[in-house]
Design an enzyme around this catalytic site. Structure first.
Site, PDB file in Angstrom:
ATOM      1  N   HIS A  20      49.704 -48.108 -20.138  1.00 10.85           N
ATOM      2  CA  HIS A  20      50.765 -49.106 -20.152  1.00 10.85           C
ATOM      3  C   HIS A  20      50.983 -49.638 -21.570  1.00 10.85           C
ATOM      4  O   HIS A  20      50.030 -49.971 -22.260  1.00 10.85           O
ATOM      5  CB  HIS A  20      50.394 -50.248 -19.203  1.00 10.85           C
ATOM      6  CG  HIS A  20      51.481 -51.228 -18.999  1.00 10.85           C
ATOM      7  ND1 HIS A  20      51.234 -52.554 -18.800  1.00 10.85           N
ATOM      8  CD2 HIS A  20      52.830 -51.091 -18.953  1.00 10.85           C
ATOM      9  CE1 HIS A  20      52.375 -53.202 -18.649  1.00 10.85           C
ATOM     10  NE2 HIS A  20      53.359 -52.325 -18.738  1.00 10.85           N
ATOM     11  N   ASP A  28      65.161 -37.064 -33.573  1.00 11.11           N
ATOM     12  CA  ASP A  28      66.013 -35.994 -34.088  1.00 11.11           C
ATOM     13  C   ASP A  28      65.241 -35.256 -35.180  1.00 11.11           C
ATOM     14  O   ASP A  28      64.103 -35.605 -35.493  1.00 11.11           O
ATOM     15  CB  ASP A  28      67.346 -36.558 -34.590  1.00 11.11           C
ATOM     16  CG  ASP A  28      67.219 -37.563 -35.736  1.00 11.11           C
ATOM     17  OD1 ASP A  28      66.215 -37.549 -36.483  1.00 11.11           O
ATOM     18  OD2 ASP A  28      68.147 -38.383 -35.890  1.00 11.11           O
ATOM     19  N   HIS A  95      67.374 -49.380 -37.967  1.00 12.66           N
ATOM     20  CA  HIS A  95      66.778 -48.054 -38.122  1.00 12.66           C
ATOM     21  C   HIS A  95      65.481 -48.151 -38.928  1.00 12.66           C
ATOM     22  O   HIS A  95      64.508 -47.444 -38.630  1.00 12.66           O
ATOM     23  CB  HIS A  95      67.773 -47.103 -38.794  1.00 12.66           C
ATOM     24  CG  HIS A  95      67.328 -45.684 -38.825  1.00 12.66           C
ATOM     25  ND1 HIS A  95      67.023 -44.969 -37.695  1.00 12.66           N
ATOM     26  CD2 HIS A  95      67.128 -44.834 -39.871  1.00 12.66           C
ATOM     27  CE1 HIS A  95      66.657 -43.740 -38.027  1.00 12.66           C
ATOM     28  NE2 HIS A  95      66.705 -43.635 -39.341  1.00 12.66           N
ATOM     29  N   TYR A 117      71.319 -41.038 -35.674  1.00 11.55           N
ATOM     30  CA  TYR A 117      70.508 -42.037 -34.967  1.00 11.55           C
ATOM     31  C   TYR A 117      70.102 -41.607 -33.561  1.00 11.55           C
ATOM     32  O   TYR A 117      69.971 -42.430 -32.659  1.00 11.55           O
ATOM     33  CB  TYR A 117      71.214 -43.395 -34.952  1.00 11.55           C
ATOM     34  CG  TYR A 117      71.541 -43.855 -36.350  1.00 11.55           C
ATOM     35  CD1 TYR A 117      70.537 -44.338 -37.179  1.00 11.55           C
ATOM     36  CD2 TYR A 117      72.833 -43.754 -36.862  1.00 11.55           C
ATOM     37  CE1 TYR A 117      70.813 -44.724 -38.484  1.00 11.55           C
ATOM     38  CE2 TYR A 117      73.120 -44.139 -38.157  1.00 11.55           C
ATOM     39  CZ  TYR A 117      72.102 -44.625 -38.961  1.00 11.55           C
ATOM     40  OH  TYR A 117      72.385 -45.008 -40.258  1.00 11.55           O
ATOM     41  N   ALA A 118      69.871 -40.322 -33.365  1.00 13.04           N
ATOM     42  CA  ALA A 118      69.439 -39.789 -32.068  1.00 13.04           C
ATOM     43  C   ALA A 118      67.917 -39.866 -31.983  1.00 13.04           C
ATOM     44  O   ALA A 118      67.215 -38.860 -32.049  1.00 13.04           O
ATOM     45  CB  ALA A 118      69.937 -38.362 -31.883  1.00 13.04           C
ATOM     46  N   ASN A 119      67.424 -41.093 -31.882  1.00 15.29           N
ATOM     47  CA  ASN A 119      65.997 -41.364 -31.795  1.00 15.29           C
ATOM     48  C   ASN A 119      65.788 -42.461 -30.769  1.00 15.29           C
ATOM     49  O   ASN A 119      66.618 -43.367 -30.645  1.00 15.29           O
ATOM     50  CB  ASN A 119      65.449 -41.862 -33.138  1.00 15.29           C
ATOM     51  CG  ASN A 119      65.716 -40.912 -34.273  1.00 15.29           C
ATOM     52  OD1 ASN A 119      65.130 -39.842 -34.336  1.00 15.29           O
ATOM     53  ND2 ASN A 119      66.618 -41.294 -35.179  1.00 15.29           N
TER      54      ASN A 119
END
EC number: 5.4.99.62
Length: 128
Positions: A20, A28, A95, A117-119
């Site tokens: 947890h 990316d 970011h 920004y594909a994270n």
């Protein structure tokens, strides 16, 4: 042999050790990977595998109670942002903050994604 879920032995092994609030990054191909954080690099060419393909597979096998994404996505990748908002409890940070937070991850899964920004940082939840 596993019948379902993540069949990549490295990812499956790491996820089996998550507890947890542990952090998992799906990145990316451009996100810096801290040297001390284990990374499973799935990329094999620009765009492959895609961020969304990997995210979908991970979410089928991983309980995420929260997701952290860069607020810059709003101005540069609204389609992806909207799709993530539909499936995740998204919290925004810069970011730079996301990159700093990635230092606390238990695992980074690197995709071949090459869109801005594909994270995402997924915080592990509990299944009960």
């Amino acid at each position: 042999m596993k019948k379902q879920g993540i069949i990549n032995r490295d990812i499956a092994g790491h996820l089996a050790r998550f507890g947890h609030t542990d952090l998992l990054v799906i990145a990316d191909c451009g996100l810096p990977v801290p040297q001390h954080v284990p990374c499973v690099d799935l990329s094999y060419r620009i765009g492959e595998p895609s961020f969304e393909t990997v995210l979908e597979a991970v979410l089928e096998d991983f309980e995420a109670e929260a997701a952290y994404i860069a607020r810059e996505i709003s101005g540069h990748n609204q389609g992806l942002e909207a799709r993530m908002q539909k499936q995740l409890d998204c919290h925004y940070l810069s970011h730079e903050e996301l990159k700093a937070m990635s230092h606390n991850a238990k695992l980074i899964v690197r995709t071949g994604e090459a869109s801005p920004y594909a994270n995402v940082i997924l915080q592990s939840g509990v299944i009960f």
